[in-house]
Design a protein around this motif. Sequence first.
Motif, PDB file in Angstrom:
ATOM      1  N   TYR A 475       0.791  -1.294  -0.072  1.00 17.41           N
ATOM      2  CA  TYR A 475      -0.043   0.039   0.133  1.00 17.41           C
ATOM      3  C   TYR A 475       0.966   1.353  -0.017  1.00 17.41           C
ATOM      4  O   TYR A 475       0.629   2.188  -0.784  1.00 17.41           O
ATOM      5  N   ARG A 476       2.105   1.284   0.886  1.00 16.49           N
ATOM      6  CA  ARG A 476       2.770   2.509   0.928  1.00 16.49           C
ATOM      7  C   ARG A 476       3.344   2.541  -0.205  1.00 16.49           C
ATOM      8  O   ARG A 476       3.732   3.730  -0.860  1.00 16.49           O
ATOM      9  N   LEU A 477       3.921   1.645  -0.851  1.00 19.63           N
ATOM     10  CA  LEU A 477       4.502   1.945  -2.146  1.00 19.63           C
ATOM     11  C   LEU A 477       3.692   2.137  -3.262  1.00 19.63           C
ATOM     12  O   LEU A 477       4.103   3.342  -3.995  1.00 19.63           O
ATOM     13  N   ALA A 478       2.556   1.847  -3.311  1.00 19.64           N
ATOM     14  CA  ALA A 478       1.632   2.552  -4.249  1.00 19.64           C
ATOM     15  C   ALA A 478       1.492   4.103  -3.982  1.00 19.64           C
ATOM     16  O   ALA A 478       1.099   4.649  -5.039  1.00 19.64           O
ATOM     17  N   PHE A 479       1.058   4.168  -2.659  1.00 15.54           N
ATOM     18  CA  PHE A 479       1.034   5.512  -2.219  1.00 15.54           C
ATOM     19  C   PHE A 479       1.991   6.516  -2.844  1.00 15.54           C
ATOM     20  O   PHE A 479       1.794   7.571  -3.499  1.00 15.54           O
ATOM     21  N   TYR A 480       3.217   6.095  -2.742  1.00 17.99           N
ATOM     22  CA  TYR A 480       4.576   7.202  -3.037  1.00 17.99           C
ATOM     23  C   TYR A 480       4.643   7.112  -4.592  1.00 17.99           C
ATOM     24  O   TYR A 480       5.166   8.008  -5.268  1.00 17.99           O
ATOM     25  N   LEU A 481       4.337   5.772  -5.023  1.00 14.18           N
ATOM     26  CA  LEU A 481       4.188   5.892  -6.682  1.00 14.18           C
ATOM     27  C   LEU A 481       3.240   6.802  -7.352  1.00 14.18           C
ATOM     28  O   LEU A 481       3.424   7.614  -8.124  1.00 14.18           O
ATOM     29  N   ASP A 482       1.918   6.864  -6.587  1.00 11.29           N
ATOM     30  CA  ASP A 482       0.960   7.884  -7.201  1.00 11.29           C
ATOM     31  C   ASP A 482       1.455   9.154  -6.595  1.00 11.29           C
ATOM     32  O   ASP A 482       1.327  10.165  -7.467  1.00 11.29           O
ATOM     33  N   LYS A 483       2.349   9.678  -5.749  1.00  7.37           N
ATOM     34  CA  LYS A 483       2.886  10.930  -5.361  1.00  7.37           C
ATOM     35  C   LYS A 483       3.802  11.259  -6.459  1.00  7.37           C
ATOM     36  O   LYS A 483       4.082  12.454  -6.682  1.00  7.37           O
ATOM     37  N   ASN A 484       4.434  10.331  -7.070  1.00  7.25           N
ATOM     38  CA  ASN A 484       5.460  10.662  -8.285  1.00  7.25           C
ATOM     39  C   ASN A 484       4.808  10.425  -9.434  1.00  7.25           C
ATOM     40  O   ASN A 484       5.531  10.069 -10.402  1.00  7.25           O
ATOM     41  N   ASN A 485       3.500  10.279  -9.509  1.00  8.71           N
ATOM     42  CA  ASN A 485       2.840  10.396 -10.884  1.00  8.71           C
ATOM     43  C   ASN A 485       3.023   8.884 -11.768  1.00  8.71           C
ATOM     44  O   ASN A 485       2.669   9.012 -12.852  1.00  8.71           O
ATOM     45  N   ALA A 486       3.142   8.004 -11.028  1.00  6.00           N
ATOM     46  CA  ALA A 486       3.501   6.711 -11.683  1.00  6.00           C
ATOM     47  C   ALA A 486       2.201   5.875 -11.471  1.00  6.00           C
ATOM     48  O   ALA A 486       1.986   4.834 -10.606  1.00  6.00           O
ATOM     49  N   ASP A 487       0.950   6.400 -12.266  1.00  8.23           N
ATOM     50  CA  ASP A 487      -0.404   5.965 -12.113  1.00  8.23           C
ATOM     51  C   ASP A 487      -0.574   4.388 -12.407  1.00  8.23           C
ATOM     52  O   ASP A 487      -1.174   3.714 -11.311  1.00  8.23           O
ATOM     53  N   LYS A 488      -0.032   4.131 -13.409  1.00  6.44           N
ATOM     54  CA  LYS A 488      -0.257   2.577 -13.589  1.00  6.44           C
ATOM     55  C   LYS A 488       0.656   1.531 -12.793  1.00  6.44           C
ATOM     56  O   LYS A 488      -0.355   0.779 -12.156  1.00  6.44           O
ATOM     57  N   ALA A 489       1.831   1.933 -12.189  1.00  2.10           N
ATOM     58  CA  ALA A 489       2.209   1.245 -11.112  1.00  2.10           C
ATOM     59  C   ALA A 489       1.753   1.196 -10.131  1.00  2.10           C
ATOM     60  O   ALA A 489       1.500   0.450  -9.194  1.00  2.10           O
ATOM     61  N   SER A 490       1.321   2.392  -9.620  1.00  2.00           N
ATOM     62  CA  SER A 490       0.589   2.784  -8.274  1.00  2.00           C
ATOM     63  C   SER A 490      -0.635   1.835  -8.254  1.00  2.00           C
ATOM     64  O   SER A 490      -0.880   1.088  -7.197  1.00  2.00           O
ATOM     65  N   HIS A 491      -1.634   1.847  -9.415  1.00  4.04           N
ATOM     66  CA  HIS A 491      -2.579   0.742  -9.447  1.00  4.04           C
ATOM     67  C   HIS A 491      -2.599  -0.448  -9.189  1.00  4.04           C
ATOM     68  O   HIS A 491      -3.038  -1.089  -8.449  1.00  4.04           O
ATOM     69  N   SER A 492      -1.488  -0.878  -9.784  1.00  4.76           N
ATOM     70  CA  SER A 492      -1.180  -2.254  -9.690  1.00  4.76           C
ATOM     71  C   SER A 492      -0.750  -2.671  -8.389  1.00  4.76           C
ATOM     72  O   SER A 492      -1.275  -3.900  -7.600  1.00  4.76           O
ATOM     73  N   TYR A 493       0.049  -1.799  -7.736  1.00  2.00           N
ATOM     74  CA  TYR A 493       0.316  -2.160  -6.018  1.00  2.00           C
ATOM     75  C   TYR A 493      -0.768  -2.091  -5.008  1.00  2.00           C
ATOM     76  O   TYR A 493      -0.861  -2.711  -4.050  1.00  2.00           O
ATOM     77  N   TYR A 494      -1.718  -0.985  -5.405  1.00  2.12           N
ATOM     78  CA  TYR A 494      -2.945  -0.928  -4.682  1.00  2.12           C
ATOM     79  C   TYR A 494      -3.733  -2.174  -4.674  1.00  2.12           C
ATOM     80  O   TYR A 494      -4.272  -2.884  -3.678  1.00  2.12           O
ATOM     81  N   LEU A 495      -3.770  -2.737  -5.986  1.00  2.00           N
ATOM     82  CA  LEU A 495      -4.584  -3.996  -5.919  1.00  2.00           C
ATOM     83  C   LEU A 495      -3.810  -5.089  -5.461  1.00  2.00           C
ATOM     84  O   LEU A 495      -4.518  -5.996  -4.645  1.00  2.00           O
TER      85      LEU A 495
END
Length: 524
Positions: A475-495
Amino acid sequence: MHKKLSFIVLLLMFFGCQDPKNGSLEEPFSNFMGYGEYSVGFKSLFLSDLSREHVPYADWSGKLYPENGTSKGRKLPIHIWYPASEKSKLLPYRHFVNLITKQTQEEFNKESDSLASKIFAYQISELKGDSSFAQDQLDTLLALKTNASLNTLPVQQKFPLILFPNGTSPAIQSVMCEYLASHGYIVAAIALKGQFSHVVDTSTKGLEVAVDDLEFALQQLLELPNIDETQIALLANAIQSSFCVGLASRNKKIKALISLEGGFLSQFEQNILNSTSFYEPQNIAIPILAIYAPHPSISPHHIYHLKYSDRYFAHFPKMSEFHFLNYGLFEEYVPNIIGEPKGNTKKGFKAASELSLSFLNAMLKGKTKKFDQFYTKEIPKEYEITIDTVFKMAGIVPPPNMAILKNVFISDGIDAIESIYQSQIMEGNPTPFSMTFYNDFKNWLAWKKDPEYTNRLRLYKMAVKSYPNSALNNYRLAFYLDKNNADKASHSYYLKASQLLDKDSTLTQSQVADLKNAIVQALQ
């Protein structure tokens, strides 16, 4: 002249043939132990921790005993065996038994010894599971000569310190304490207590209270002039072993630990330790000797995760938990004192004492020859009857502590943290940093050290690599990817975090619920 010589011979024969069970000899009942070069002195320090409240005396059942007068502070007597420079009259075992209920010098001087004897007999009956322990058997034990003399002059040099806690101090661990003191150690016994009474609590709270007691005792002992404060070890039986591990996890003065058939090797006590803040592998980087006997709850694998510690294991197939204490020797005087033994407890006790001494000599004095015989070759022949298994698990070099890592970051940035991480991975350590480290370092970075979230992003890439099944890390990796505009990777880690939630046993129910809500909001 001939009659005079005959009389002397008769006297020598008379005194030389006395039954050691009657306690009449001026040599200790444990004289077979192979005591060292030093005479042994004994003294008691009746101390109080004035920063904490007094707690009343209680027996194992929880029964409280009335006290005379008022008491200030938490009474924590410390009983000490030490190398002595003179010989004197040997103490009867009665002296140690009388101390188990005495909390002050005034109590020891004035109060009757009947309660102490009653408690001692009661505990034996509880351990055996019946009330067959008789008065004449008690009298036999109380009359035994120990190997210690009261308040004799100490040898004027510094010696390593061994802390050996037990709730029935100093009566139950006295023989091993005398043995170690005779070989050049200062050994201190303390009866750890519970939060509200004399009996310890078998819980996380109980562990924290016991560690406070140990810290107090250690602080007081280090004021003594003959103690080498750089060489301190812990030795304990039963749950006291886990209390000692609790101290070792937060106090780097501790250099070695012996678990003498301790509950430290059980899942139950590992659960207690794991619920504390300090018990993590990187905080236990000292050598450990784990002496254990057949028990359904005890197994070496419960401490395999302590990968930064050199762990030495020795299995005694014919011993049991409390026979490693004085009860193992009392078996000769009161057969089946705490139940029918599995084998020769006298030999087992002696072997455990000698193995413990060789471990301490190796770790605190650099004398490795005897200890190496156990762990670099086959079990020495004289121990084959008592020990059937020995093995070692070598520890690896731990990563730097938090203070050093913070300093590394300030000097060289997140690149240096990643470099340390990679070097540990290359050395075969898949989890160089603990889960707690990632959380604490993240919080530290959040204060003006990572405005763009890039450092925390790189931090949690390491965290997920080491702990891929952690829902929180994903979850936290997804959150920090989101903050760095890596939307696709962020979505994957949230899932992925969502998929792991119900499988992640490290999370509480409330944490699972909070993470579910956060993931749902993030994916909207």
